[in-house]
Design a protein around this motif. Structure first.
Motif, short mmCIF file in Angstrom:
data_model
loop_
_atom_site.label_atom_id
_atom_site.label_comp_id
_atom_site.label_asym_id
_atom_site.label_seq_id
_atom_site.Cartn_x
_atom_site.Cartn_y
_atom_site.Cartn_z
N LYS A 143 0.81 -1.20 0.00
CA LYS A 143 0.00 0.00 0.00
C LYS A 143 0.85 1.26 0.00
CE LYS A 143 -3.92 2.22 0.27
NZ LYS A 143 -4.72 2.38 -0.96
N ASP A 144 1.93 1.27 0.77
CA ASP A 144 2.79 2.45 0.82
C ASP A 144 3.39 2.75 -0.56
OD1 ASP A 144 2.27 2.78 3.48
OD2 ASP A 144 4.12 1.82 4.17
N ARG A 145 3.77 1.70 -1.26
CA ARG A 145 4.34 1.87 -2.61
C ARG A 145 3.30 2.46 -3.55
NH1 ARG A 145 7.07 -3.30 -5.34
NH2 ARG A 145 8.46 -2.94 -3.56
N ARG A 146 2.09 1.91 -3.50
CA ARG A 146 1.03 2.43 -4.38
C ARG A 146 0.68 3.87 -4.02
NH1 ARG A 146 -1.11 -2.69 -3.24
NH2 ARG A 146 -2.75 -1.83 -1.91
N ASN A 147 0.60 4.15 -2.71
CA ASN A 147 0.22 5.49 -2.28
C ASN A 147 1.23 6.55 -2.72
OD1 ASN A 147 -2.09 4.52 -1.15
ND2 ASN A 147 -1.49 4.87 0.97
N LEU A 148 2.51 6.19 -2.71
CA LEU A 148 3.53 7.12 -3.18
C LEU A 148 3.25 7.54 -4.62
CD1 LEU A 148 6.24 8.62 -2.91
CD2 LEU A 148 7.36 6.47 -3.61
N TRP A 149 2.96 6.54 -5.46
CA TRP A 149 2.67 6.83 -6.86
C TRP A 149 1.34 7.56 -7.03
CZ3 TRP A 149 5.66 6.62 -11.08
CH2 TRP A 149 6.87 5.95 -10.96
N TYR A 150 0.32 7.16 -6.27
CA TYR A 150 -0.96 7.85 -6.35
C TYR A 150 -0.80 9.34 -6.07
CZ TYR A 150 -3.49 3.35 -6.28
OH TYR A 150 -3.98 2.09 -6.57
N ARG A 151 -0.05 9.67 -5.03
CA ARG A 151 0.10 11.08 -4.64
C ARG A 151 0.90 11.85 -5.68
NH1 ARG A 151 0.67 8.63 0.77
NH2 ARG A 151 -1.26 9.12 1.92
N ILE A 152 1.96 11.23 -6.22
CA ILE A 152 2.75 11.90 -7.25
C ILE A 152 1.89 12.17 -8.48
CG2 ILE A 152 4.64 11.58 -8.90
CD1 ILE A 152 6.12 10.03 -6.71
N LEU A 153 1.16 11.17 -8.93
CA LEU A 153 0.35 11.31 -10.13
C LEU A 153 -0.82 12.27 -9.91
CD1 LEU A 153 0.34 7.54 -11.17
CD2 LEU A 153 1.59 9.40 -12.28
N GLY A 154 -1.39 12.26 -8.71
CA GLY A 154 -2.45 13.20 -8.40
C GLY A 154 -1.96 14.63 -8.42
N ARG A 155 -0.79 14.87 -7.87
CA ARG A 155 -0.24 16.22 -7.85
C ARG A 155 0.13 16.68 -9.25
NH1 ARG A 155 3.21 14.86 -2.41
NH2 ARG A 155 1.48 15.21 -0.93
N ILE A 156 0.58 15.77 -10.09
CA ILE A 156 0.85 16.13 -11.48
C ILE A 156 -0.45 16.58 -12.15
CG2 ILE A 156 1.43 15.19 -13.76
CD1 ILE A 156 3.52 13.43 -12.36
N THR A 157 -1.55 15.86 -11.91
CA THR A 157 -2.84 16.24 -12.48
C THR A 157 -3.26 17.62 -12.01
OG1 THR A 157 -3.47 13.90 -12.48
CG2 THR A 157 -5.23 15.51 -12.80
N PHE A 158 -3.14 17.89 -10.71
CA PHE A 158 -3.48 19.21 -10.17
C PHE A 158 -2.59 20.29 -10.79
CE2 PHE A 158 -5.08 17.01 -6.12
CZ PHE A 158 -6.39 17.09 -6.54
N ALA A 159 -1.29 19.99 -10.95
CA ALA A 159 -0.36 20.96 -11.51
C ALA A 159 -0.73 21.32 -12.94
CB ALA A 159 1.07 20.41 -11.45
N ARG A 206 -3.62 -2.83 -10.84
CA ARG A 206 -2.45 -3.71 -10.65
C ARG A 206 -1.92 -4.20 -12.00
NH1 ARG A 206 -4.44 -1.85 -6.55
NH2 ARG A 206 -4.62 -2.93 -4.54
N PHE A 207 -1.55 -3.25 -12.86
CA PHE A 207 -1.11 -3.64 -14.20
C PHE A 207 0.24 -4.34 -14.19
CE2 PHE A 207 1.10 0.28 -13.61
CZ PHE A 207 2.14 0.33 -14.50
N ILE A 208 1.02 -4.18 -13.10
CA ILE A 208 2.25 -4.97 -12.95
C ILE A 208 2.27 -5.54 -11.53
CG2 ILE A 208 3.61 -3.73 -14.67
CD1 ILE A 208 4.86 -2.11 -12.44
N ALA A 209 2.99 -6.66 -11.35
CA ALA A 209 3.00 -7.38 -10.07
C ALA A 209 3.66 -6.57 -8.95
CB ALA A 209 3.73 -8.70 -10.25
N ALA A 210 4.47 -5.57 -9.32
CA ALA A 210 5.17 -4.80 -8.30
C ALA A 210 4.21 -4.03 -7.39
CB ALA A 210 6.13 -3.80 -8.96
N PHE A 211 2.97 -3.84 -7.81
CA PHE A 211 2.00 -3.11 -6.99
C PHE A 211 1.00 -4.04 -6.31
CE2 PHE A 211 3.19 0.12 -10.21
CZ PHE A 211 3.71 1.08 -9.35
N GLU A 212 1.15 -5.33 -6.48
CA GLU A 212 0.18 -6.28 -5.94
C GLU A 212 0.51 -6.65 -4.50
OE1 GLU A 212 -2.72 -7.38 -5.57
OE2 GLU A 212 -2.94 -8.35 -7.53
N ASP A 213 -0.52 -6.78 -3.67
CA ASP A 213 -0.34 -7.23 -2.29
C ASP A 213 -0.12 -8.73 -2.25
OD1 ASP A 213 -0.80 -4.66 -1.18
OD2 ASP A 213 -2.96 -4.94 -1.41
N ALA A 214 0.62 -9.18 -1.25
CA ALA A 214 0.92 -10.61 -1.12
C ALA A 214 -0.37 -11.42 -0.98
CB ALA A 214 1.83 -10.84 0.07
N ALA A 215 -1.34 -10.88 -0.22
CA ALA A 215 -2.57 -11.63 0.02
C ALA A 215 -3.42 -11.79 -1.24
CB ALA A 215 -3.39 -10.93 1.09
#
Length: 297
Positions: free
Chosen positions: A210-226, A280-289
């Protein structure tokens, strides 16, 4: 009496799977692919590279891609998500107003598609473009040769309506730009503030990313706002604050670099990537569960 009411179909009996992740992934791919597709239209059909994504409404093939992509995104946002979504798997952290905002973004996307911007977006020199004809006259025959239809070429959607006339009222002229701003702001809000909540059971368990995804979500969201901020500042300076001659000079330079197209493309790519991560287009963002577990021997 209750026995006469039709029963709801069991989802397992439907001839297709309803998968929220696939929906998110599809929306993301369409948003990401829109600016790429429009750029390829200019290259492959040897036509003008338009000043903005919206101006591709007037290009060959590009207009169909633009309207189709925005309609697809808009209709899904309007009708797929219901007010019963909050609290369900994939939307555990949502609120009713999130769904309302998503539906608003869907309406805005459809408005952007069907209420085109004004101006050609290009200096056409012999290329064929989609145009509106005002004061049309000519053959009424349906079959070849059909004759010739003549009229005054216009890139003004509203001039096609006799009731409105050749001058576009300011409110109608701003409808397209206002809808585009609303769409991007809502999608930026979702990336920054909705997707970052714990919306799945797997995100609450050990081994989550979740932390990894959230980092990207926030970056991409701020780009959209910018992107919205830059385009809003540009419009305010050129339309309100600067002298006319200076504003026209700056706008000509801005359009020569296709900066509106580039900023809009950046916003669409940020939106698309955010929804692809949600899917989850790539496995790097997928949770173990959520990953397939090995079968016991």
């Amino acid at each position: 009496m209750a026995d006469d009411l039709p029963s709801r179909p069991d989802l397992r009996d439907l001839p297709f799977d309803i998968d929220l992740r696939r929906l998110n992934l599809g929306v993301g791919y369409v948003a990401l692919g829109l600016p790429v597709s429009l750029g390829l239209v200019s290259i492959l059909t040897n036509t003008c590279f338009n000043a903005s994504i919206s101006h591709y409404y007037f290009s060959r093939i590009g207009g169909d891609i633009l309207v189709g992509a925005l309609s697809f995104i808009g209709l899904l946002l309007m009708f797929f998500y219901s007010f019963r979504a909050p609290g369900r798997e994939g939307c555990l952290g949502w609120h009713w107003y999130d769904v309302a905002l998503l539906k608003l973004a869907g309406v805005a996307a459809v408005i952007v598609a069907f209420v085109p911007t004004t101006g050609s977006g290009c200096a056409y020199t012999g290329q064929v473009a989609r145009v509106f004809l005002t004061g049309t006259r000519g053959s009424e025959e349906f079959h070849p040769p059909g004759g010739t239809v003549e009229g005054t070429i216009s890139y003004d959607f509203w001039a096609s309506f006799a009731q409105i006339g050749p001058d576009v009222p300011t409110a109608l002229q701003m409808m397209h730009f206002g809808a585009a701003g609303v769409m991007f702001l809502v999608l930026g809000y979702f990336s920054t503030y909705v997707f970052t909540r714990e919306n799945t059971t797997a995100a609450r368990l050990a081994g989550n990313r979740k932390d990894r995804r959230n980092l990207w979500y926030r970056i991409l969201g701020r780009i959209t706002f910018a992107v919205v901020g830059v385009l809003a500042i540009k419009a305010t300076l050129l339309e309100v604050l600067l002298p006319l001659a200076l504003a026209q000079s700056i706008e000509a330079f801005w359009d020569s670099l296709r900066l509106t197209f580039l900023f809009e493309s950046l916003g669409l790519c940020a939106f698309g990537l955010s929804w692809m991560i949600k899917g989850r287009f790539i496995a790097a963002f997928e949770d173990a569960a959520s990953r397939p577990q090995p079968r016991a021997a």
